[in-house]
Design an enzyme around this catalytic site. Structure first.
Site, short mmCIF file in Angstrom:
data_model
loop_
_atom_site.label_atom_id
_atom_site.label_comp_id
_atom_site.label_asym_id
_atom_site.label_seq_id
_atom_site.Cartn_x
_atom_site.Cartn_y
_atom_site.Cartn_z
N ASN A 1 0.94 -1.24 -0.04
CA ASN A 1 0.15 0.06 -0.07
C ASN A 1 0.76 1.19 -0.20
O ASN A 1 0.61 2.32 -0.87
CB ASN A 1 -0.85 0.07 1.26
N THR B 1 -15.08 39.19 -30.77
CA THR B 1 -15.99 38.67 -29.68
C THR B 1 -16.89 37.95 -30.43
O THR B 1 -17.45 38.51 -31.64
CB THR B 1 -16.37 39.80 -28.90
N HIS B 2 -17.46 37.11 -29.77
CA HIS B 2 -18.70 36.31 -30.31
C HIS B 2 -18.35 35.70 -31.92
O HIS B 2 -19.11 35.26 -32.62
CB HIS B 2 -19.87 37.03 -30.39
N SER C 1 -5.91 14.77 -48.48
CA SER C 1 -6.96 13.83 -48.60
C SER C 1 -6.77 12.89 -49.76
O SER C 1 -6.07 13.01 -50.59
CB SER C 1 -8.28 14.94 -48.91
N LYS D 1 -6.63 19.27 -50.95
CA LYS D 1 -6.84 19.63 -49.50
C LYS D 1 -5.58 19.34 -48.62
O LYS D 1 -4.71 18.78 -49.15
CB LYS D 1 -7.65 18.56 -49.16
N ASN E 1 -4.97 19.22 -44.77
CA ASN E 1 -6.05 19.32 -43.54
C ASN E 1 -5.14 19.59 -42.46
O ASN E 1 -3.99 18.87 -42.01
CB ASN E 1 -6.72 18.07 -43.32
N GLU F 1 -6.54 19.28 -35.10
CA GLU F 1 -8.04 18.71 -34.67
C GLU F 1 -7.88 17.80 -33.66
O GLU F 1 -8.82 17.51 -32.55
CB GLU F 1 -8.75 18.04 -36.03
N TYR G 1 -6.46 1.97 2.41
CA TYR G 1 -6.30 1.58 0.95
C TYR G 1 -7.51 0.48 0.52
O TYR G 1 -8.22 -0.11 1.50
CB TYR G 1 -4.92 0.72 0.71
N GLN H 1 -6.53 0.81 -7.31
CA GLN H 1 -5.86 0.23 -8.69
C GLN H 1 -5.99 1.03 -10.00
O GLN H 1 -5.57 0.86 -10.92
CB GLN H 1 -5.67 -1.15 -8.53
N LYS I 1 -4.34 4.22 -12.14
CA LYS I 1 -2.87 4.28 -13.14
C LYS I 1 -3.05 4.63 -14.50
O LYS I 1 -2.70 5.22 -15.13
CB LYS I 1 -2.14 3.10 -12.94
N1 ARG Z 1 -1.58 -3.25 -7.69
C1 ARG Z 1 -1.94 -2.67 -6.18
C2 ARG Z 1 -2.52 -1.09 -6.68
O1 ARG Z 1 -1.99 -0.57 -7.67
C3 ARG Z 1 -0.87 -2.47 -5.47
C4 ARG Z 1 -1.47 -2.54 -3.95
C5 ARG Z 1 -2.04 -3.87 -3.46
N2 ARG Z 1 -2.29 -3.77 -2.16
C6 ARG Z 1 -3.32 -4.49 -1.50
N3 ARG Z 1 -3.30 -4.24 -0.51
N4 ARG Z 1 -3.77 -5.43 -2.16
O2 ARG Z 1 -2.90 -0.67 -6.03
#
Ligand code: ARG
Length: 463
Positions: free
Chosen positions: A115, A160-161, A282, A288, A290, A295, A322, A327, A330
Site C-alpha cells: 500500500n 468577440t462572439h 485527402s 486539400k 487538412n 483537430e 487503501y 488500482q 493508473k
Molecule cells: N497493484 C496494487 C495497486 O495498484 C498494489 C497495492 C496492492 N495492495 C493490496 N493491499 N492489495 O493498487
C-alpha cells in the site's frame, strides 16, 4: 496445507490459487510495469534504510540493492518475464529478486506494505510527469514568444462572439496563450510542491513497529518530507487528481488554440499557413491540406478530462485507508499524461512552423467596421461628446457605410458630416488599423509597445 498454485507472496492462508477471471480482474502488471523504475528506486531506498537502522544486515541490504539493479537492467533490456500470476510490478520485481539473490530478498518487505509501496511509486511517476509537462509547456511558450516577437505590430481582427470586434496585434493574440500556458505552468509547479511528500513507511495503514527512518527514505527519493499521517499516506490520490486537473485545464487551453488554428488555416480565413509537417492530405480531394494535428489536439481534452472525472469517481466515497478500487488510478493517469505530452509537443511544432499571412490578417483587420470604437472614442475626445451619444452617431456612420457597401475610412468627409456636422478630417487618423492598435497603450493592451514589454517580461521569467 498450502496448494502450490496459491500465491507465493501471500499464499500462507490460501488453499487454492485464483480463478482465471479473478486473476484477470485483479492483475495490474499489464500497465503498472510502467512504474518499474520507480518501484526499484523505492525498494533500493528502503533497503538502504533497513540497513542503516540495523533492521537488516549490511550484507543483505547490499545484496538487495545490487539485485534490484540487475532486475532494472533486465526490464530495461526487455528481457524480463512479467507474470500475471504475480499480479503487479511490486510482486514481479520481488519474485525476480528472490530468484537472483535468494533468502535476503524475503527481508525487503520488512516495515512496508504494497500500500505504501504503490503510493510511493505512483507519486514518483506523477512527479516525473509534472516535470516533463513543465518542460513541454516552457518549450511551447518559447515558440509562442518567438511568434509574438516577430509579429508584435502585425494587425489582425480581434473577435468577440467570433464577430470582428477591434483590431489587435498578432503578438498580442500569441501572448494571450502565453498567459494561459503560464498559468498551466504555475499549476503544475504548485501541484508538484504540494505532492512532494513520501508515503513510504506508512506500511499497510498504521505505520510499523520497526525502527524505520522515514526521513532517510524520503530524502533518498527526493521528497521534501515523509507524509505525516500513515492512513492518509496510503489512501491519498490527490496528487494524481491535481495532475489530471492541471492537465485538463491545459488540454482545454490547447483545444481552444487548436480550434483557432483550424479556423485560421481555412480557405475562408487564410490567416495562417500550417506547415506540411503538421498537415495531411485527402485521399480523394487533391487540393486539400487538412489541419489534422490541430483537430486531434482539439479533441484530446475529451479523454484527459474524462480521466479526471473517472478517477474522481473512483475516489469518491472510498473509506480509509487503501481499497483495491485505487488500482484503477493508473491507467487514467498514464493515458492522460501520454496524450497531454503528445498534444503539447504537436502544438509546439505547429507553432514553430506556422506562418502568419500578414497581408490577409491586415486586410481582415480593417473590415467589419473594426475601428468603430476608435471613431466613437474620437468623438468623445475631440468633440467632447458623451460616450452614449458618440456610440449612437458612430452607429449611424456604420449604417451609412454598410448601405454604401464600404468600410468606415471609405466614407467621404461630407458623408460623415451629414451624420454629424462637427466631424473633421482628423477623424481619418483613428480609422486606420495601425493607429487603432498603436493607441491601445493601456497596461495589457494590444499596442505593439505593450506586447513587446510582455514578451520581455516572459522571456525573463522563463530564463
Ligand atoms: N497493484 C496494487 C495497486 O495498484 C498494489 C497495492 C496492492 N495492495 C493490496 N493491499 N492489495 O493498487
Amino acid at each position: 496445507m498450502t496448494d502450490k498454485t496459491s500465491n507465493q507472496m501471500w499464499g500462507g492462508r490460501f488453499a487454492a490459487g485464483p480463478d482465471a477471471i479473478m486473476e484477470a480482474i485483479n492483475a495490474s502488471i499489464s500497465f503498472d510495469k510502467r512504474m518499474a523504475a520507480q518501484d526499484i528506486a523505492g525498494s533500493r531506498a528502503h533497503a538502504a534504510m533497513l540497513a542503516a537502522t540495523g533492521i537488516v544486515s549490511d550484507s543483505d541490504a547490499a545484496a538487495m540493492r545490487e539485485g534490484l539493479l540487475t532486475v532494472l537492467s533486465e526490464i530495461e533490456a526487455g528481457e524480463f518475464q512479467f507474470s500475471t500470476a504475480l499480479e503487479d510490478i511490486h510482486m514481479n520485481v520481488e519474485a525476480r529478486l528472490k530468484d537472483l539473490i535468494g533468502a535476503p530478498a524475503g527481508r525487503l518487505h520488512t516495515g512496508r506494505s504494497r500500500n505504501d509501496q504503490v503510493a510511493t511509486d505512483f507519486r514518483l511517476w506523477v512527479r516525473d510527469q509534472l516535470d516533463a509537462v513543465d518542460q513541454a509547456l516552457q518549450a511551447l511558450m518559447r515558440a509562442l514568444l518567438a511568434q509574438a516577437e516577430a509579429g508584435a505590430d502585425w494587425v489582425m481582427p480581434g473577435f468577440t462572439h467570433l464577430q470582428t470586434a477591434q483590431p489587435v496585434t498578432w503578438g498580442h493574440h500569441m501572448m494571450a496563450y502565453v498567459e494561459m500556458f503560464g498559468r498551466d505552468l504555475s499549476r503544475v509547479r504548485d501541484a508538484r510542491a504540494r505532492m512532494n511528500e513520501c508515503p513510504l513507511g506508512a506500511a499497510a495503514l498504521a505505520g510499523t513497529s520497526f525502527p524505520i527512518d522515514r526521513d532517510m527514505t524520503a530524502e533518498a527519493l527526493g521528497f521534501d518530507r515523509p507524509c505525516a499521517n500513515s492512513l492518509d499516506a496510503v489512501s491519498d490520490r490527490d496528487f494524481a487528481l491535481e495532475f489530471l486537473g492541471a492537465a485538463s485545464i491545459c488540454a482545454m487551453h490547447l483545444s481552444r488554440f487548436a480550434e483557432e488554428l483550424v479556423i485560421w488555416s481555412s480557405a475562408q480565413f487564410r490567416f495562417v499557413a500550417l506547415s506540411d509537417r503538421f498537415s495531411t492530405g485527402s485521399s480523394i480531394m487533391p487540393q486539400k491540406k487538412n489541419p489534422d494535428a490541430a483537430e486531434l489536439i482539439r479533441a484530446k481534452v475529451g479523454r484527459i478530462f474524462g480521466a479526471n472525472v473517472a478517477l474522481m469517481m473512483v475516489m469518491k466515497g472510498l473509506p480509509l485507508a487503501y481499497s483495491k478500487d485505487m488500482q484503477e488510478d493508473k491507467e487514467q493517469v498514464f493515458d492522460a499524461a501520454d496524450n497531454l505530452m503528445l498534444a503539447l509537443a504537436a502544438m509546439e511544432g505547429m507553432v514553430r512552423d506556422m506562418a502568419a499571412r500578414r497581408e490577409n490578417l491586415e486586410a481582415a483587420a480593417g473590415s467589419g467596421f473594426s475601428t468603430a470604437t476608435d471613431l466613437a472614442d474620437w468623438l468623445v475626445r475631440v468633440l467632447d461628446m458623451p460616450f452614449r451619444e458618440a456610440h449612437h452617431v458612430t452607429g449611424a456612420l456604420v449604417a451609412k457605410a454598410e448601405a454604401k457597401g464600404c468600410d468606415l475610412p471609405d466614407l467621404s468627409l461630407s458623408e460623415m458630416q451629414e451624420v454629424h456636422g462637427e466631424i473633421t478630417a482628423a477623424v481619418y487618423d483613428v480609422l486606420g488599423v495601425h493607429n487603432s492598435v498603436a493607441s491601445r497603450v493601456s497596461y495589457g493592451g494590444t499596442a505593439p509597445a505593450q506586447v513587446r514589454a510582455q514578451v520581455a517580461r516572459w522571456k525573463e521569467r522563463l530564463g
